[in-house]
Scaffold this motif. Structure first.
Motif, PDB file in Angstrom:
ATOM      1  N   LEU A  37       0.932  -1.442   0.033  1.00  0.00           N
ATOM      2  CA  LEU A  37       0.063   0.000  -0.027  1.00  0.00           C
ATOM      3  C   LEU A  37       0.940   1.245   0.216  1.00  0.00           C
ATOM      4  CD1 LEU A  37      -2.686   1.477   0.152  1.00  0.00           C
ATOM      5  CD2 LEU A  37      -2.549   1.103   2.559  1.00  0.00           C
ATOM      6  N   GLY A  38       2.101   1.097   0.745  1.00  0.00           N
ATOM      7  CA  GLY A  38       2.992   2.281   0.978  1.00  0.00           C
ATOM      8  C   GLY A  38       3.600   2.557  -0.651  1.00  0.00           C
ATOM      9  N   LEU A  39       3.933   1.418  -1.247  1.00  0.00           N
ATOM     10  CA  LEU A  39       4.616   1.566  -2.619  1.00  0.00           C
ATOM     11  C   LEU A  39       3.602   2.345  -3.624  1.00  0.00           C
ATOM     12  CD1 LEU A  39       6.496  -1.561  -2.832  1.00  0.00           C
ATOM     13  CD2 LEU A  39       7.371   0.549  -2.691  1.00  0.00           C
ATOM     14  N   CYS A  40       2.170   1.733  -3.669  1.00  0.00           N
ATOM     15  CA  CYS A  40       1.075   2.300  -4.519  1.00  0.00           C
ATOM     16  C   CYS A  40       1.006   3.784  -4.106  1.00  0.00           C
ATOM     17  CB  CYS A  40      -0.140   1.485  -4.239  1.00  0.00           C
ATOM     18  SG  CYS A  40      -0.044  -0.183  -4.846  1.00  0.00           S
ATOM     19  N   LEU A  41       0.809   4.060  -2.869  1.00  0.00           N
ATOM     20  CA  LEU A  41       0.632   5.652  -2.286  1.00  0.00           C
ATOM     21  C   LEU A  41       1.687   6.535  -2.900  1.00  0.00           C
ATOM     22  CD1 LEU A  41      -1.350   5.214   1.040  1.00  0.00           C
ATOM     23  CD2 LEU A  41      -2.134   5.986  -1.257  1.00  0.00           C
ATOM     24  N   THR A  42       2.918   6.090  -2.677  1.00  0.00           N
ATOM     25  CA  THR A  42       4.189   6.755  -3.126  1.00  0.00           C
ATOM     26  C   THR A  42       4.203   6.810  -4.772  1.00  0.00           C
ATOM     27  OG1 THR A  42       5.481   5.654  -1.331  1.00  0.00           O
ATOM     28  CG2 THR A  42       6.509   6.731  -3.476  1.00  0.00           C
ATOM     29  N   PHE A  43       3.636   5.865  -5.295  1.00  0.00           N
ATOM     30  CA  PHE A  43       3.602   6.079  -7.066  1.00  0.00           C
ATOM     31  C   PHE A  43       2.595   7.000  -7.175  1.00  0.00           C
ATOM     32  CE2 PHE A  43       1.826   4.505 -11.008  1.00  0.00           C
ATOM     33  CZ  PHE A  43       2.853   4.747 -11.926  1.00  0.00           C
ATOM     34  N   MET A  44       1.298   6.876  -6.571  1.00  0.00           N
ATOM     35  CA  MET A  44       0.178   8.171  -6.877  1.00  0.00           C
ATOM     36  C   MET A  44       0.830   9.265  -6.448  1.00  0.00           C
ATOM     37  SD  MET A  44      -2.891   5.833  -5.309  1.00  0.00           S
ATOM     38  CE  MET A  44      -3.926   7.131  -5.343  1.00  0.00           C
ATOM     39  N   LEU A  45       1.581   9.374  -5.334  1.00  0.00           N
ATOM     40  CA  LEU A  45       1.975  10.754  -4.859  1.00  0.00           C
ATOM     41  C   LEU A  45       3.066  11.290  -6.068  1.00  0.00           C
ATOM     42  CD1 LEU A  45       1.696  12.913  -2.513  1.00  0.00           C
ATOM     43  CD2 LEU A  45       3.863  11.910  -1.667  1.00  0.00           C
ATOM     44  N   SER A  46       3.968  10.528  -6.570  1.00  0.00           N
ATOM     45  CA  SER A  46       4.839  11.000  -7.533  1.00  0.00           C
ATOM     46  C   SER A  46       3.785  11.345  -8.928  1.00  0.00           C
ATOM     47  CB  SER A  46       5.693  10.076  -8.006  1.00  0.00           C
ATOM     48  OG  SER A  46       5.061   8.723  -8.603  1.00  0.00           O
ATOM     49  N   LEU A  57      -3.077  16.199  -5.166  1.00  0.00           N
ATOM     50  CA  LEU A  57      -2.107  16.320  -4.110  1.00  0.00           C
ATOM     51  C   LEU A  57      -3.154  16.264  -2.764  1.00  0.00           C
ATOM     52  CD1 LEU A  57       0.605  18.742  -5.221  1.00  0.00           C
ATOM     53  CD2 LEU A  57       1.124  16.205  -4.724  1.00  0.00           C
ATOM     54  N   VAL A  58      -4.082  16.939  -2.747  1.00  0.00           N
ATOM     55  CA  VAL A  58      -4.781  16.968  -1.278  1.00  0.00           C
ATOM     56  C   VAL A  58      -5.367  15.581  -1.099  1.00  0.00           C
ATOM     57  CG1 VAL A  58      -6.885  17.753  -0.011  1.00  0.00           C
ATOM     58  CG2 VAL A  58      -5.186  19.411  -1.172  1.00  0.00           C
ATOM     59  N   HIS A  59      -6.083  15.025  -2.099  1.00  0.00           N
ATOM     60  CA  HIS A  59      -6.508  13.495  -1.812  1.00  0.00           C
ATOM     61  C   HIS A  59      -5.499  12.412  -1.656  1.00  0.00           C
ATOM     62  CE1 HIS A  59     -10.091  15.252  -3.939  1.00  0.00           C
ATOM     63  NE2 HIS A  59     -10.708  14.564  -3.122  1.00  0.00           N
ATOM     64  N   VAL A  60      -4.598  12.541  -2.500  1.00  0.00           N
ATOM     65  CA  VAL A  60      -3.372  11.511  -2.144  1.00  0.00           C
ATOM     66  C   VAL A  60      -2.651  11.681  -0.745  1.00  0.00           C
ATOM     67  CG1 VAL A  60      -1.205  10.290  -2.866  1.00  0.00           C
ATOM     68  CG2 VAL A  60      -2.855  11.133  -4.653  1.00  0.00           C
ATOM     69  N   GLY A  61      -2.653  13.035  -0.328  1.00  0.00           N
ATOM     70  CA  GLY A  61      -2.094  13.202   1.072  1.00  0.00           C
ATOM     71  C   GLY A  61      -3.103  12.577   2.078  1.00  0.00           C
ATOM     72  N   PHE A  62      -3.968  13.014   1.745  1.00  0.00           N
ATOM     73  CA  PHE A  62      -5.077  12.539   2.964  1.00  0.00           C
ATOM     74  C   PHE A  62      -5.389  10.870   2.868  1.00  0.00           C
ATOM     75  CE2 PHE A  62      -9.553  11.458   3.953  1.00  0.00           C
ATOM     76  CZ  PHE A  62      -9.716  12.155   5.395  1.00  0.00           C
ATOM     77  N   LEU A  63      -5.069  10.228   1.719  1.00  0.00           N
ATOM     78  CA  LEU A  63      -5.056   8.632   1.735  1.00  0.00           C
ATOM     79  C   LEU A  63      -3.608   8.207   2.592  1.00  0.00           C
ATOM     80  CD1 LEU A  63      -5.995   7.748  -1.668  1.00  0.00           C
ATOM     81  CD2 LEU A  63      -7.427   7.418   0.281  1.00  0.00           C
ATOM     82  N   ILE A  64      -2.756   9.099   2.267  1.00  0.00           N
ATOM     83  CA  ILE A  64      -1.549   8.804   2.984  1.00  0.00           C
ATOM     84  C   ILE A  64      -1.640   8.875   4.607  1.00  0.00           C
ATOM     85  CG2 ILE A  64       0.974   9.523   3.425  1.00  0.00           C
ATOM     86  CD1 ILE A  64       0.926   9.944   0.250  1.00  0.00           C
ATOM     87  N   LEU A  65      -2.293   9.820   4.961  1.00  0.00           N
ATOM     88  CA  LEU A  65      -2.658  10.112   6.302  1.00  0.00           C
ATOM     89  C   LEU A  65      -3.474   8.937   6.912  1.00  0.00           C
ATOM     90  CD1 LEU A  65      -2.466  12.147   8.585  1.00  0.00           C
ATOM     91  CD2 LEU A  65      -4.531  13.111   7.744  1.00  0.00           C
ATOM     92  N   ILE A  66      -4.489   8.605   6.131  1.00  0.00           N
ATOM     93  CA  ILE A  66      -5.145   7.650   6.645  1.00  0.00           C
ATOM     94  C   ILE A  66      -4.516   6.330   6.835  1.00  0.00           C
ATOM     95  CG2 ILE A  66      -7.361   5.898   6.023  1.00  0.00           C
ATOM     96  CD1 ILE A  66      -8.776   8.604   4.728  1.00  0.00           C
ATOM     97  N   ALA A  67      -3.784   5.973   5.860  1.00  0.00           N
ATOM     98  CA  ALA A  67      -3.071   4.607   6.017  1.00  0.00           C
ATOM     99  C   ALA A  67      -1.986   4.649   6.965  1.00  0.00           C
ATOM    100  CB  ALA A  67      -2.569   4.293   4.489  1.00  0.00           C
ATOM    101  N   SER A  68      -1.157   5.594   7.288  1.00  0.00           N
ATOM    102  CA  SER A  68      -0.216   5.806   8.223  1.00  0.00           C
ATOM    103  C   SER A  68      -0.701   5.585   9.633  1.00  0.00           C
ATOM    104  CB  SER A  68       0.661   6.943   7.990  1.00  0.00           C
ATOM    105  OG  SER A  68       0.047   8.020   8.032  1.00  0.00           O
ATOM    106  N   SER A  69      -1.951   6.530   9.731  1.00  0.00           N
ATOM    107  CA  SER A  69      -2.557   6.459  11.023  1.00  0.00           C
ATOM    108  C   SER A  69      -3.141   5.037  11.472  1.00  0.00           C
ATOM    109  CB  SER A  69      -3.491   7.504  11.308  1.00  0.00           C
ATOM    110  OG  SER A  69      -4.800   7.365  10.158  1.00  0.00           O
ATOM    111  N   LEU A  70      -3.579   4.363  10.319  1.00  0.00           N
ATOM    112  CA  LEU A  70      -4.061   2.861  10.746  1.00  0.00           C
ATOM    113  C   LEU A  70      -2.783   2.012  11.004  1.00  0.00           C
ATOM    114  CD1 LEU A  70      -6.347   0.800  10.337  1.00  0.00           C
ATOM    115  CD2 LEU A  70      -6.063   0.550   8.089  1.00  0.00           C
ATOM    116  N   PHE A  71      -1.765   2.308  10.198  1.00  0.00           N
ATOM    117  CA  PHE A  71      -0.845   1.447  10.543  1.00  0.00           C
ATOM    118  C   PHE A  71      -0.097   1.648  11.976  1.00  0.00           C
ATOM    119  CE2 PHE A  71       3.934   0.167  10.319  1.00  0.00           C
ATOM    120  CZ  PHE A  71       3.787  -0.961   9.978  1.00  0.00           C
ATOM    121  N   VAL A  72      -0.075   2.645  12.360  1.00  0.00           N
ATOM    122  CA  VAL A  72       0.304   3.185  14.017  1.00  0.00           C
ATOM    123  C   VAL A  72      -0.674   2.418  14.790  1.00  0.00           C
ATOM    124  CG1 VAL A  72       0.625   5.019  15.271  1.00  0.00           C
ATOM    125  CG2 VAL A  72       1.932   5.195  13.111  1.00  0.00           C
TER     126      VAL A  72
END
Length: 103
Positions: A37-46, A57-72
């Protein structure tokens, strides 16, 4: 002599989905899924950076925030509860061979 039955990783992950607690193979599968998921989100961010659209950028940033908070939060939860052995999960689902000698 009693032979211990080997449990494959796939069976252990399926047991982890059905039984209470988290076993090590299930946690490893979750970490691998988060890595992908992190690799896919990194690709989407690029792609969002190269497109130049700020809303993307805002949408992908929000997805990264959701995924990282879920992992933590999953890491925190597992640190609080600990891992459960697969054998314990099998016993809770009544799948383990019993060693009851009270005939």
């Amino acid at each position: 002599m009693e032979k211990k039955a080997e449990i494959s990783s796939t069976e252990a992950v399926l047991l982890g989905a059905l039984a209470p607690g988290v076993n090590a193979p299930t946690w490893n599968a979750l970490r691998f899924a988060f890595l992908l998921l992190g690799l896919c989100l990194t690709f989407m961010l690029s792609i969002a950076f190269t497109s130049g659209q700020s809303m993307l950028l805002v949408h992908v940033g929000f997805l990264i925030l959701i995924a990282s908070s879920l992992f933590v939060l999953l890491n925190w939860f597992l640190a609080q509860t600990g891992l459960v052995p697969v054998e314990t999960q099998m016993q809770e689902l009544n799948l383990a061979p019993t060693t009851d000698k009270s005939n």
